[in-house]
Design a protein around this motif. Structure first.
Motif, PDB file in Angstrom:
ATOM      1  N   GLY A 126       8.478  78.758  46.692  1.00 38.87           N
ATOM      2  CA  GLY A 126       7.796  79.992  47.577  1.00 38.87           C
ATOM      3  C   GLY A 126       6.866  79.443  48.397  1.00 38.87           C
ATOM      4  O   GLY A 126       7.571  78.586  48.514  1.00 38.87           O
ATOM      5  N   ASP A 127       5.749  80.411  48.186  1.00 32.38           N
ATOM      6  CA  ASP A 127       5.265  79.958  50.126  1.00 32.38           C
ATOM      7  C   ASP A 127       4.039  79.307  49.580  1.00 32.38           C
ATOM      8  O   ASP A 127       3.722  79.032  48.334  1.00 32.38           O
ATOM      9  N   PRO A 128       4.501  78.556  50.184  1.00 33.29           N
ATOM     10  CA  PRO A 128       3.272  77.102  49.552  1.00 33.29           C
ATOM     11  C   PRO A 128       1.817  77.130  50.299  1.00 33.29           C
ATOM     12  O   PRO A 128       1.252  77.117  49.538  1.00 33.29           O
ATOM     13  N   ALA A 129       1.003  78.136  50.452  1.00 36.19           N
ATOM     14  CA  ALA A 129      -0.014  79.014  50.961  1.00 36.19           C
ATOM     15  C   ALA A 129      -0.262  79.072  49.444  1.00 36.19           C
ATOM     16  O   ALA A 129      -1.710  79.671  48.833  1.00 36.19           O
ATOM     17  N   THR A 130       0.285  79.739  48.007  1.00 35.34           N
ATOM     18  CA  THR A 130       0.445  80.321  46.972  1.00 35.34           C
ATOM     19  C   THR A 130       0.731  79.325  46.169  1.00 35.34           C
ATOM     20  O   THR A 130       0.535  79.770  45.010  1.00 35.34           O
ATOM     21  N   ALA A 284      -8.592  79.613  23.828  1.00 34.30           N
ATOM     22  CA  ALA A 284      -9.650  79.354  24.923  1.00 34.30           C
ATOM     23  C   ALA A 284      -9.259  79.151  26.219  1.00 34.30           C
ATOM     24  O   ALA A 284      -9.396  79.752  27.597  1.00 34.30           O
ATOM     25  N   PHE A 285      -8.307  77.728  25.969  1.00 34.78           N
ATOM     26  CA  PHE A 285      -7.848  77.656  26.687  1.00 34.78           C
ATOM     27  C   PHE A 285      -6.828  78.749  27.931  1.00 34.78           C
ATOM     28  O   PHE A 285      -6.295  78.251  29.282  1.00 34.78           O
ATOM     29  N   LEU A 286      -5.889  79.020  27.150  1.00 35.08           N
ATOM     30  CA  LEU A 286      -5.108  80.005  27.760  1.00 35.08           C
ATOM     31  C   LEU A 286      -6.233  81.085  28.503  1.00 35.08           C
ATOM     32  O   LEU A 286      -5.323  81.523  30.003  1.00 35.08           O
ATOM     33  N   VAL A 287      -6.955  81.642  27.978  1.00 35.65           N
ATOM     34  CA  VAL A 287      -7.387  82.691  28.684  1.00 35.65           C
ATOM     35  C   VAL A 287      -8.406  82.027  29.913  1.00 35.65           C
ATOM     36  O   VAL A 287      -8.591  82.860  30.803  1.00 35.65           O
ATOM     37  N   GLY A 288      -8.131  80.680  30.288  1.00 36.84           N
ATOM     38  CA  GLY A 288      -9.336  79.854  31.134  1.00 36.84           C
ATOM     39  C   GLY A 288      -8.107  80.010  32.222  1.00 36.84           C
ATOM     40  O   GLY A 288      -8.740  80.050  33.067  1.00 36.84           O
ATOM     41  N   ARG A 289      -7.196  79.436  31.680  1.00 37.54           N
ATOM     42  CA  ARG A 289      -6.277  79.617  33.102  1.00 37.54           C
ATOM     43  C   ARG A 289      -5.461  81.512  33.034  1.00 37.54           C
ATOM     44  O   ARG A 289      -5.326  80.803  34.870  1.00 37.54           O
ATOM     45  N   TRP A 290      -5.634  82.360  33.001  1.00 37.08           N
ATOM     46  CA  TRP A 290      -5.340  83.933  33.301  1.00 37.08           C
ATOM     47  C   TRP A 290      -6.803  83.844  34.271  1.00 37.08           C
ATOM     48  O   TRP A 290      -6.230  84.540  35.143  1.00 37.08           O
ATOM     49  N   ILE A 291      -7.553  83.673  33.724  1.00 43.18           N
ATOM     50  CA  ILE A 291      -8.610  84.216  34.840  1.00 43.18           C
ATOM     51  C   ILE A 291      -8.999  82.815  35.840  1.00 43.18           C
ATOM     52  O   ILE A 291      -9.339  83.771  36.485  1.00 43.18           O
ATOM     53  N   GLY A 292      -8.903  81.627  35.249  1.00 39.80           N
ATOM     54  CA  GLY A 292      -8.770  80.859  36.389  1.00 39.80           C
ATOM     55  C   GLY A 292      -7.507  80.975  37.746  1.00 39.80           C
ATOM     56  O   GLY A 292      -7.778  81.472  38.733  1.00 39.80           O
ATOM     57  N   THR A 293      -6.743  81.673  37.555  1.00 39.93           N
ATOM     58  CA  THR A 293      -5.280  81.897  38.599  1.00 39.93           C
ATOM     59  C   THR A 293      -5.608  83.371  39.129  1.00 39.93           C
ATOM     60  O   THR A 293      -6.021  83.446  40.025  1.00 39.93           O
ATOM     61  N   LEU A 295      -9.195  83.804  39.265  1.00 37.14           N
ATOM     62  CA  LEU A 295     -10.437  83.453  40.688  1.00 37.14           C
ATOM     63  C   LEU A 295      -9.730  82.918  42.150  1.00 37.14           C
ATOM     64  O   LEU A 295     -10.570  82.859  43.023  1.00 37.14           O
ATOM     65  N   MET A 296      -8.547  82.344  41.886  1.00 35.24           N
ATOM     66  CA  MET A 296      -8.054  81.970  42.782  1.00 35.24           C
ATOM     67  C   MET A 296      -7.739  83.075  43.909  1.00 35.24           C
ATOM     68  O   MET A 296      -6.940  81.972  44.871  1.00 35.24           O
ATOM     69  N   VAL A 297      -7.110  83.555  43.730  1.00 30.65           N
ATOM     70  CA  VAL A 297      -7.355  84.834  44.498  1.00 30.65           C
ATOM     71  C   VAL A 297      -8.378  84.612  46.100  1.00 30.65           C
ATOM     72  O   VAL A 297      -8.017  85.049  46.775  1.00 30.65           O
ATOM     73  N   LYS A 298      -9.485  84.408  45.140  1.00 30.13           N
ATOM     74  CA  LYS A 298     -10.960  84.674  46.417  1.00 30.13           C
ATOM     75  C   LYS A 298     -11.416  83.498  46.260  1.00 30.13           C
ATOM     76  O   LYS A 298     -12.430  82.729  47.425  1.00 30.13           O
ATOM     77  N   PHE A 299     -11.637  82.017  45.371  1.00 30.99           N
ATOM     78  CA  PHE A 299     -12.520  81.275  45.482  1.00 30.99           C
ATOM     79  C   PHE A 299     -10.444  80.236  45.644  1.00 30.99           C
ATOM     80  O   PHE A 299     -10.154  80.200  45.499  1.00 30.99           O
ATOM     81  N   ALA A 300     -11.378  78.938  46.246  1.00 30.54           N
ATOM     82  CA  ALA A 300     -10.703  77.323  46.857  1.00 30.54           C
ATOM     83  C   ALA A 300     -10.564  77.029  45.940  1.00 30.54           C
ATOM     84  O   ALA A 300     -11.465  77.111  45.143  1.00 30.54           O
ATOM     85  N   PRO A 301      -9.517  76.525  45.685  1.00 30.85           N
ATOM     86  CA  PRO A 301      -8.936  75.562  44.133  1.00 30.85           C
ATOM     87  C   PRO A 301     -10.405  74.490  43.972  1.00 30.85           C
ATOM     88  O   PRO A 301      -9.779  74.311  43.373  1.00 30.85           O
ATOM     89  N   GLU A 302     -10.076  73.687  45.003  1.00 29.33           N
ATOM     90  CA  GLU A 302     -11.268  72.572  45.078  1.00 29.33           C
ATOM     91  C   GLU A 302     -12.114  72.777  44.834  1.00 29.33           C
ATOM     92  O   GLU A 302     -13.170  72.033  44.389  1.00 29.33           O
ATOM     93  N   LYS A 303     -12.792  73.743  44.756  1.00 27.51           N
ATOM     94  CA  LYS A 303     -13.783  74.345  44.331  1.00 27.51           C
ATOM     95  C   LYS A 303     -14.001  74.774  43.517  1.00 27.51           C
ATOM     96  O   LYS A 303     -15.068  74.839  42.727  1.00 27.51           O
ATOM     97  N   MET A 304     -13.070  75.613  43.185  1.00 26.96           N
ATOM     98  CA  MET A 304     -12.744  76.010  41.160  1.00 26.96           C
ATOM     99  C   MET A 304     -12.478  74.238  40.642  1.00 26.96           C
ATOM    100  O   MET A 304     -13.464  74.622  39.612  1.00 26.96           O
ATOM    101  N   LEU A 305     -12.152  73.738  41.457  1.00 24.64           N
ATOM    102  CA  LEU A 305     -12.301  72.411  40.468  1.00 24.64           C
ATOM    103  C   LEU A 305     -13.440  71.761  40.249  1.00 24.64           C
ATOM    104  O   LEU A 305     -14.199  71.713  39.108  1.00 24.64           O
TER     105      LEU A 305
END
Length: 422
Positions: A126-130, A284-293, A295-305
């Motif tokens: 797929g698209d490298p940007a996503t 909690a782990f599963l919900v965290g993955r869904w929410i995190g995915t 949130l990555m539409v708006k926030f940079a992955p490295e900042k979320m990390l």
């Protein structure tokens, strides 16, 4: 586009399956403490046997896939892991801890094929940007598998009885030997179910052709290249990604693998209640993955990390100083914030590797060997300090600090890599 959708759907199934395998380990640790009469530290070597395969096997697996394809590697892994699951039938007759360790190694080798192939394949399809968001979405199925293993399959294994030779009721059918056989037989069912599913998925993939990604198309038309490229480790963002993955995996598995032991042995919760808490932990782990995915539409992955890692440093501090039920609730929050860390670090580390992607993926999967040593060190500290057992959680705290550093320094590491490639 339709081909990619079908391929991604099949690959998402793999994330679900290996999550069930790896997240049954905490249940197996608790069960083996009973059936093989082990202490916390001795039982923790169940994790070592499983995750040691992730250190030994990724390079030959990457070489195999470089020579053939992602698809052939996935099918081989599914069949090998299924073989390991079927071996639980003779293992229940032998009842030897050493035999179980060998079986876990075989299952893990098969799952190692899946992880070495599936993670980079999803990022490339797929698209490298996503790619980071796509890998986090795929890993959400990993979270679903973890939840099912913790909430439901663990209840198939753990009976709620934790007798010793001295406490077993006099009228128990078959006495001590009967009890051990019953508890041993309980370990077979989830692995036999898993083996059957793995064989079915392998059969489907045998008849369904997965699309070749750009890297594989180049390999077919280009000149013969190295099967494994160690020079990939000279790229700073990958090297530090491997280091961060080592510590993340060690920290995550230290918390995961000792969760049921923490609940039952140190807090005094019965096995039925403990498995329910373990299910909530994985939810909690599963919900965290869904929410995190999302949130990555708006926030940079490295900042979320960085933010998620800092949150886990604070939560590990609460566990270390409070223990008990307070520590247990803090662990539920730790699970939420661990959710995006592995796939985010993985996708950040292989960004821009091109033809070196399979080699980079192999080194990142090898970093999972952190699971084979950090949890054992944590279990040793816990076992040696039973009155202040919670102090052992300083170890995963340090692990998450390394992950925070990677998130903080990622942009500069990537920029340094780009300059080196010019």
């Amino acid at each position: 586009m339709k081909k990619n959708t079908i391929a991604l759907s099949l690959i998402f199934c793999l994330f679900f399956l290996w999550a069930i395998s790896s997240n049954l380990l905490p249940t197996m640790i608790r069960q083996l403490m009973k059936t093989c009469e082990l202490n916390t530290f001795e039982a923790s070597f169940t994790e070592s046997a499983y995750w040691l395969a992730y250190f030994i096997c990724p390079i030959p697996i990457a070489m195999y896939m470089k020579r053939f394809s992602y698809r052939s590697g996935i099918i081989a892994g599914l069949l090998l892991a299924a073989l390991g699951g079927l071996l639980f039938i003779p293992a229940a007759m032998v009842k030897s801890y050493g035999v179980y360790l060998c079986i876990f190694f075989i299952i893990a080798t098969g799952m190692c094929f899946l992880e070495t192939a599936a993670n980079p394949y999803v990022t490339a399809l797929g698209d490298p940007a996503t790619s980071t968001r796509r890998l986090n979405l795929a890993q959400s199925f990993n979270g679903l598998g973890a939840f099912i293993a913790a909430m439901f399959l663990s209840k198939l294994v753990l009976s709620g009885n934790a007798y010793t030779r001295d406490s077993i009721p006099a009228d128990y059918p078959g006495g001590w030997e009967g009890y051990i056989q019953t508890e041993t037989d309980a370990m077979k069912l989830p692995y036999l179910i898993l083996a059957a599913i793995l064989i079915c998925v392998a059969a489907i993939l045998f008849f369904v052709k997965l699309p070749k990604v750009a890297e594989e198309q180049e390999e077919e038309t280009g000149t013969k290249k190295k099967l494994i490229d160690f020079s990939t480790l000279r790229r700073p963002h990958l090297l530090w990604g491997v280091i961060a993955q080592f510590f993340y995996n060690g920290g995550q598995t230290a918390v995961n693998s000792l969760f049921l032991v923490y609940c039952c042995t140190y807090v005094g919760i019965d096995e039925g209640t403990a498995t329910t808490f373990f299910g909530l932990y994985m939810l909690a782990f599963l919900v965290g993955r869904w929410i995190g995915t999302m949130l990555m539409v708006k926030f940079a992955p490295e900042k979320m990390l960085l933010v998620y890692a800092v949150a886990n440093i604070a939560l590990c501090g609460i566990v270390s100083f409070c223990g008990g039920m307070v520590g247990l609730y803090a662990m539920l929050a730790i699970s939420f914030f661990m959710s995006i860390m592995y796939p985010t670090q993985f996708s950040l580390a292989i960004e821009g590797l091109g033809e070196q992607t399979k080699s980079g993926a192999a080194f990142l999967v090898m970093a999972i060997v952190g699971n084979a040593c950090v949890p054992q060190f944590t279990a040793y500290i816990m076992h040696q300090n039973e009155h202040i057992y919670q102090i052992a959680y300083i170890i995963p705290m340090v692990c998450f600090a390394v992950c925070a550093y990677y998130g903080y320094k990622y942009k500069s590491l990537l920029q340094k890599d780009i300059q080196l490639q010019k």
